[in-house]
Design an enzyme around this catalytic site. Structure first.
Site, PDB file in Angstrom:
ATOM      1  N   LEU A  33      33.010  32.405  43.709  1.00  0.00           N
ATOM      2  CA  LEU A  33      32.518  31.267  44.493  1.00  0.00           C
ATOM      3  C   LEU A  33      32.925  31.351  45.956  1.00  0.00           C
ATOM      4  O   LEU A  33      32.267  30.786  46.829  1.00  0.00           O
ATOM      5  CB  LEU A  33      33.051  29.949  43.907  1.00  0.00           C
ATOM      6  CG  LEU A  33      32.637  29.622  42.481  1.00  0.00           C
ATOM      7  CD1 LEU A  33      33.340  28.360  42.002  1.00  0.00           C
ATOM      8  CD2 LEU A  33      31.119  29.447  42.396  1.00  0.00           C
ATOM      9  N   ASP A  38      46.687  23.600  56.017  1.00  0.00           N
ATOM     10  CA  ASP A  38      45.477  24.367  56.339  1.00  0.00           C
ATOM     11  C   ASP A  38      44.237  23.492  56.192  1.00  0.00           C
ATOM     12  O   ASP A  38      43.326  23.786  55.405  1.00  0.00           O
ATOM     13  CB  ASP A  38      45.382  25.596  55.437  1.00  0.00           C
ATOM     14  CG  ASP A  38      44.391  26.641  55.974  1.00  0.00           C
ATOM     15  OD1 ASP A  38      44.001  26.526  57.153  1.00  0.00           O
ATOM     16  OD2 ASP A  38      44.009  27.554  55.216  1.00  0.00           O
TER      17      ASP A  38
END
Length: 820
Positions: free
Chosen positions: A536, A651
Site C-alpha cells: 500500500l 512526523d
C-alpha cells in the site's frame, strides 16, 4: 540446634588455634560474628501457620508467608510510628499492600501485636492493650491462621475448614479468584503512599451494575459506567441479581452484569491485582518479575479527568499535558497538598448582592449539580436565569444544535476537554478581580475576539454570536456502532456459555479477539497478506501491505525496519499504543514480534493518505479540507493531552494523515518514535526526527523535543491545505528567503493583509476551489498555521488551543456550496 551450633564453634576455634595460636583476636571476632548471626536468626522467623495462643509483635521480625512465598503477612510501617497488620506481595519492589486489618486505625510501633487467642479470635492490640481489630470467630474451634498462595489469610479448624478469610473483607484490591459480591466494595486509599480509606468506591449498586462512585463528604457522584448513557448502551444488563465480579488467573475481569475486560498481557503465569487507585481509576496491574515493578495492563477510565471528584469541590481537572488540578477562578485551595479537600471561595456571598459578573472558561464543564436544564435556550436567557437565582454558582452553555443551558448549584469537579463544545460561566462578585485560567494557553488567532468577562448590563452580553456545533450526527454514529458491538458481544456470550462442549482453546481465542488488541504470529500475518504481495505504501519506518485476517477484517500490516528494542520492551510499547483509541487516530489491532520480525496490524483506511487528495487533480473541496484540519487537530490534542500515555508523533505530514470512507482524517504512525534509535547515523535520523519541510527547528538546534514539534508539522500541513501545493514546490519571490519559504510566506501575508482588505485571501488560497470556500476559515487557517510554525516553540499554540480556535469557525462550513 544450639548444641550443634556450639559444637561447630568449638571446631572452628580449634582449627584457628592450630593455624595461628598467636592470632586470638581473629578467633574472638569470628566467634562473636557467628553468635550475633545466630541470635538474629533466632529472633526472625517465617511462619506458615500461626497456632492458637501464638502472637506476632510489631517489634519482632516474625511474619506469615504463603507456601510459594508470593505473599507475606505481618506488620507494615508507614511514616514515623504508624503500623498496620497487612498482606503484601513479597517480591514487589515497594512491598505492595493488598489488604489491611484496620486501615483507618494504625497501631503504635512499640508494644502492638496480633494474637490468635484461646477463644478462636484473631485480635490486633495497641501498645496500651486496647483492641483495634478482631475477627468474628469467638467460641469457634479455630486451630490456626494460614496465608494461602492466593493471598487469602484464613482461619481454619483442625479439619481444614475455613471459618474466616480476609477475602471477605477487601480493602482497595481484588486478587485473582477473589469474589466481589453485593455486600462488599473496594475503597481507594486517601492518597498515594497512604493506606487509610479514600473517597472512591467500586461496588454493585441497587441496579445490579458494577459501578465506580465518588463518595466524598460533600457529594456522591457515579462516574462509571458513563452516566450519560443507559446501562444497555454501556454494554451492561441489570437482569442478573447475583451481583458478583472476579478477576481470573488469565487477567480477565468479569462481572454478573455482563461486563468483561481483558488485561493486555492476557494469559496464565502473571501475578496480577485489580486496584481502585487514589485517583479514582480502576486498574489491572501485572508484576514484572525481573524488576519488581508493576505495569498497568487495563484501566476503566481512559481520560483521567472523567473521574468525578478527582479535584474536589470547586476544582477543575486540566491536561497540562498530564492531568492536574486547579481551582475555579475566584476560589482557592483548602489544602494544596490534598485536592480531595477541594477549593473555597475567595469572596463573601453577600458581595453578590452588590452586582455580579460572569467569567467564561471555555471547553470546560462541571459534573452534575444541575439546578435547571434548558434545551434550545439562548445564551442571554441562560445568563439571566443564573443571575436571578441566588442558588446558582454558574452555568454551562453547550453549543450544539440550538444551545443547551445547565444552571449549576455546585461547581463539583470541573474538567476540560478539547472536544467539549461549550463553556462554563462562573458567577462572581463584580468587585472581585480574577483572570481567566490559561487552561489551553490560548492561541492569539481567533475567528472572533471574545472578552474574558461578561458584566451585568454590559452591551457585549447582547452582541455575542451564538455558536452552533453540529455534533448530532457524530453521536448518532457512535450510538449505532455501540449497538452493533453490543449485539456482537451478546451473540458471542450466547455461543460460549450456552453451548456445551466448547473447547478451552476456542474460548481463549474468543477472549483474545474480544479484546480487540492481540499478539499475532508471523505465519498468520504472512498468510493474511498473501506473502506480503499487495504493497500500500512505503515510508521511513517500513513498508505497509494490505491483508485480510481470518475473521475477514481488512487490515494494513506494517513491516518495521531496524527496531532496537528487545522483545519485552517492544511488547510493552505495543501495549501502550494499543490502549490509545480516538476517532481521528488509526486503530491498532495488534502486533507481531518473532525473532527479527516486527510487524504492526492496523485498521485498513479506505481513501489512502491526504497527499493523494490534495496535490493532484482528485483534490478535496474546502468543506473536506477544513474537516480534515479540525479532525487532525483533535487527534493530536488527544495524543498530547488526554490519552493514557502522552505521545509525541514526531512526523506529522500529509502522508501520515489517512482518510476513511467519509473522508474523515485518521492519524497514522503515532507512537513509533520510541521504537527506533534517535542517534543512529545516516537516514535513520531523518526518519525519526521527521520529514524535511515538516521538521521543527529544534531538531537541528539540539533543543529539547516537546509536543511543539507536532504543532510545527501540523502548521505546515494546514498551510499546504490552503495553498493546495506542497511546501517544497512553493515559489519564493524573495531571494533572501529561498531556503525558508515559510518566512517568505509570512512576510507576504503581512504585506497583503495590511489595511484590512480581505482580497488578500484570494491571492493565496488554492485557485482550483474556484471561490467555493469560507474566507473567514481560510484567513483563520493561514494565521493559525503561521503561529504554529514560529521558530520559537514557546510562541506556538498547543493543539488543544488549535482545536478551540477551529471549532469556533466550524459553522462557517455550512455557508459553502458542495463541490461538484
Amino acid at each position: 540446634m544450639r548444641s550443634q551450633t556450639l559444637k561447630l564453634l568449638c571446631k572452628i576455634s580449634y582449627f584457628n588455634n592450630r593455624i595461628a595460636t598467636k592470632d586470638n583476636t581473629l578467633c574472638i571476632l569470628l566467634f562473636l560474628l557467628i553468635v550475633l548471626s545466630f541470635s538474629r536468626s533466632a529472633n526472625s522467623k517465617s511462619l506458615l501457620h500461626l497456632r492458637r495462643g501464638d502472637s506476632i509483635s510489631v517489634e519482632g521480625d516474625d511474619f506469615i508467608t504463603s507456601p510459594d512465598n508470593t505473599f507475606t503477612c505481618g506488620f507494615s510501617g508507614m511514616g514515623s510510628n504508624a503500623y498496620w497488620f497487612a498482606i503484601w506481595f513479597t517480591n514487589s519492589k515497594d512491598k505492595t499492600v493488598v489488604w489491611t486489618a484496620h486501615r483507618d486505625m494504625p497501631v503504635n510501633g512499640q508494644g502492638s501485636r496480633v494474637s490468635l487467642r484461646g477463644d478462636g479470635t484473631m485480635v490486633l492490640t495497641d501498645v496500651d492493650g486496647r483492641i483495634k481489630w478482631q475477627t468474628n470467630t469467638t467460641n469457634t474451634d479455630v486451630a490456626a491462621a494460614e496465608l494461602l498462595n492466593t493471598g487469602n489469610l484464613v482461619l481454619k479448624n483442625r479439619q481444614g475448614d475455613i471459618l474466616w478469610e480476609s477475602f471477605d473483607v477487601p480493602t482497595d484490591t481484588l486478587l485473582p479468584s477473589q469474589l466481589l459480591t453485593k455486600d462488599k466494595r473496594l475503597i481507594s486509599s486517601l492518597r498515594k503512599g497512604s493506606l487509610e480509606s479514600g473517597y472512591f468506591n467500586l461496588y454493585f449498586g441497587s441496579d445490579n451494575v458494577l459501578s465506580l462512585i465518588s463518595d466524598s463528604p460533600q457529594i456522591s457522584s457515579l462516574y462509571w459506567p458513563n452516566p450519560d448513557y443507559d446501562i444497555y448502551t454501556s454494554g451492561r444488563t441489570n437482569y442478573n441479581g447475583s451481583r458478583f465480579a472476579v478477576l481470573d488467573d488469565m487477567g480477565v475481569l468479569f462481572s454478573s452484569d455482563h461486563y468483561q475486560a481483558n488485561a493486555s498481557d492476557i494469559g496464565f503465569g502473571m501475578k496480577r491485582r485489580l486496584t481502585i487507585d487514589p485517583d479514582g481509576n480502576l486498574r489491572i496491574y501485572s508484576l514484572i518479575n525481573s524488576t519488581g515493578l508493576w505495569m498497568i495492563t487495563w484501566q476503566a477510565i481512559s481520560q483521567p479527568c472523567q473521574v468525578h471528584g478527582a479535584c474536589g469541590t470547586n476544582g477543575i481537572c486540566v491536561y497540562a499535558p498530564k492531568p492536574k488540578c486547579i481551582c475555579t477562578p475566584g476560589y482557592t485551595a483548602n489544602d494544596p497538598s490534598d485536592w480531595n479537600a477541594g477549593c473555597k471561595p475567595m469572596f463573601n456571598q453577600t458581595l453578590l448582592n452588590l452586582g455580579v459578573k460572569f467569567l467564561e472558561v471555555s471547553q470546560t464543564d462541571y459534573f452534575g449539580s444541575d439546578l435547571y436544564y434548558k434545551p434550545n435556550f439562548t445564551l442571554e436567557a441562560c445568563w439571566n436565569l443564573c443571575r436571578s437565582d441566588s442558588g446558582c454558582k454558574g452555568f454551562t452553555y453547550r453549543t450544539w444544535g440550538n444551545g443547551h443551558c445547565y444552571v449549576k448549584s455546585d461547581l463539583f469537579n470541573g474538567f476540560t476537554s478539547p472536544d467539549f463544545p461549550g463553556s462554563v460561566y462562573i458567577k462572581l462578585p463584580r468587585s472581585l478581580q480574577v483572570s481567566k485560567p490559561s487552561i489551553f494557553h490560548d492561541s492569539s488567532t481567533m475567528c472572533e475576539s471574545r472578552g474574558a468577562e461578561i458584566l451585568v448590563g454590559s452591551p457585549s452580553m447582547y452582541n455575542i454570536a451564538r455558536k452552533t456545533v453540529r455534533w448530532g450526527y457524530i453521536y448518532s454514529f457512535c450510538l449505532a456502532l455501540g449497538v452493533i458491538e453490543l449485539l456482537f458481544f451478546v451473540l458471542g456470550w450466547w455461543f460460549l456459555f450456552t453451548k456445551h462442549g466448547v473447547p478451552a482453546s476456542v474460548e481463549a481465542g474468543y477472549r483474545m479477539i474480544s479484546n480487540q488488541f492481540r499478539r499475532f504470529n508471523y505465519a498468520e500475518l504472512k498468510k493474511a497478506t498473501n506473502n506480503f504481495r499487495e504493497e500500500l505504501g512505503r515510508g521511513g519506518s517500513g513498508a505497509v501491505y494490505k491483508g485480510v485476517l481470518a475473521d475477514d477484517r481488512v487490515v494494513a500490516v506494517k513491516r518495521l525496519g531496524d527496531v532496537v528494542q528487545g522483545e519485552d520492551e517492544f511488547w510493552a510499547e505495543m501495549r501502550t499504543i494499543g490502549k490509545i483509541n480516538h476517532m481521528n487516530l488509526v486503530r491498532m489491532w495488534g502486533f507481531c514480534s518473532e525473532g527479527r520480525h516486527r510487524l504492526l496490524v492496523y485498521e485498513y483506511v479506505d481513501n489512502m493518505s491526504l497527499d493523494k487528495h490534495l496535490f493532484n487533480s482528485n483534490f478535496l473541496g474546502w468543506k473536506q479540507r477544513f474537516a480534515v484540519a479540525l479532525g487532525t487537530a483533535k487527534g493530536l490534542a488527544y495524543l498530547h493531552h488526554e490519552c493514557l500515555e502522552w505521545v509525541i508523533h514526531c512526523d506529522v505530514k500529509p502522508e501520515n494523515i489517512l482518510l476513511d470512507g467519509e473522508f474523515q482524517p485518521k492519524i497514522a504512525d503515532f507512537g513509533l518514535a520510541k521504537l527506533f534509535r534517535r542517534d543512529s547515523p545516516g537516514s535513520e535520523i531523518t526518519r525519526i526526527r521527521g520529514t524535511k519541510g515538516y521538521m521543527a527547528p529544534e531538531w537541528a538546534l539540539n533543543q529539547p523535543i516537546t509536543a511543539k514539534v507536532d504543532v510545527f508539522g501540523y502548521g505546515v500541513v494546514i498551510l499546504e491545505m490552503v495553498k493546495g501545493i506542497k511546501l517544497s514546490n512553493w515559489v519564493v519571490d524573495d531571494a533572501d528567503n529561498q531556503k525558508n519559504p515559510l518566512q517568505s510566506f509570512d512576510r507576504t501575508v503581512k504585506e497583503k493583509s495590511e489595511g484590512g482588505n480581505s482580497s488578500w485571501v484570494e491571492s493565496i488560497v488554492d485557485s482550483r476551489l474556484e471561490g467555493n470556500y469560507s474566507r473567514k476559515q481560510v484567513a483563520t487557517l493561514i494565521q493559525l498555521g503561521l503561529s504554529c510554525v514560529k521558530e520559537d516553540q514557546s510562541k506556538r499554540p498547543t493543539m488543544a488551543a488549535v482545536v478551540q480556535t477551529l471549532m469556533e469557525c466550524e459553522d462557517e462550513t455550512n455557508k459553502i456550496p458542495d463541490r461538484m
